[in-house]
Enzyme design. Structure first.
Site, mmCIF file in Angstrom:
data_model
loop_
_atom_site.group_PDB
_atom_site.id
_atom_site.type_symbol
_atom_site.label_atom_id
_atom_site.label_comp_id
_atom_site.label_asym_id
_atom_site.label_seq_id
_atom_site.Cartn_x
_atom_site.Cartn_y
_atom_site.Cartn_z
ATOM 1 N N GLY A 1 0.792 -1.221 0.000
ATOM 2 C CA GLY A 1 0.000 0.000 0.000
ATOM 3 C C GLY A 1 0.825 1.272 0.000
ATOM 4 N N ASP A 2 2.142 1.151 -0.038
ATOM 5 C CA ASP A 2 3.003 2.334 -0.032
ATOM 6 C C ASP A 2 3.200 2.821 -1.470
ATOM 7 O OD1 ASP A 2 5.691 3.814 -0.135
ATOM 8 O OD2 ASP A 2 5.346 3.639 2.016
#
Length: 228
Positions: A163-164
């Site tokens: 999710g980065d």
């Protein structure tokens, strides 16, 4: 007083470190990036509870604003423990600049640490999947925050934060990947990085910080960035 601790041994990533040897053998493009960046150091925290509290406080704030508020909280509560946080008046914490929702999140964390629902005093006995489950049960701690805690506070070596957005962008650059409908370039780039995906990620973040990702050049054509 409940003061759970974590190991504090500094991790020095250099070309003779087993993780760096393994990553370089698994991924030639990452090997080139490691050569460009050089040695990196990761120092886990010995105050995991305090680290989580400060992570909650810092959410959606600039670094400067977060530092100001965290400093005020430290002055109000010199020993950041679950007991002391729960014993501190909410309005006093609010006067430090902490929003009411974040105060609720911190109190929820404190209660769950004291009840054992979040096992910060037995970290060595909790595997990554279980710890992620425990952490994300706390209001205000999402998957990304939990993953950053596992990497930077605990120094766990094999965390991949899909999710980065920065890691996804850097992974696409590193492997010169074509557009993907799912935007999940990191899973492709890091396919062979286990069990050291955290450390590979550190080099991707550093590639962003040093301007390599935005250079417009493939990693093979990049020059070693200037050292700060």
């Amino acid at each position: 007083m409940h003061q759970p601790t974590a190991p504090t041994t500094t991790i020095q990533l250099h070309n003779q470190h087993p993780a760096i040897i393994a990553l370089s053998q698994a991924d030639p493009k990452l090997a080139r990036l490691i050569e460009l960046i050089g040695e990196l150091t990761l120092t886990p925290s010995f105050r995991p509870y305090e680290s989580l509290v400060m992570s909650i406080i810092s959410q959606q704030l600039s670094a400067k604003a977060a530092l100001t508020i965290k400093t005020r909280v430290n002055q109000l509560i010199p020993s950041i423990t679950p007991e002391d946080v729960l014993a501190t008046d909410e309005e006093a914490i609010r006067q430090c600049g902490v929003s009411y929702p974040k105060i609720r999140y911190i109190r929820d964390l404190s209660a769950k640490v004291l009840s054992g629902e979040v096992m910060l005093d037995q970290l060595q006995d909790v595997d990554t999947a279980e710890l992620l489950k425990q952490l994300t049960s706390v209001k205000g701690i999402g998957v990304w925050t939990a993953e950053m805690f596992l990497i930077f506070t605990l120094g766990r070596p094999d965390i991949l934060s899909l999710g980065d957005a920065g890691l996804q962008r850097a992974a696409r650059w590193l492997h010169a990947l074509p557009e993907r409908p799912d935007k999940n370039y990191l899973a492709v780039a890091a396919d062979g990085w286990a069990p050291y995906r955290s450390f590979g990620s550190l080099y991707l973040w550093r590639a962003i910080d040093t301007g390599l990702v935005d250079s417009g050049l493939p990693v093979e054509a990049c020059e070693k960035p200037e050292q700060e």
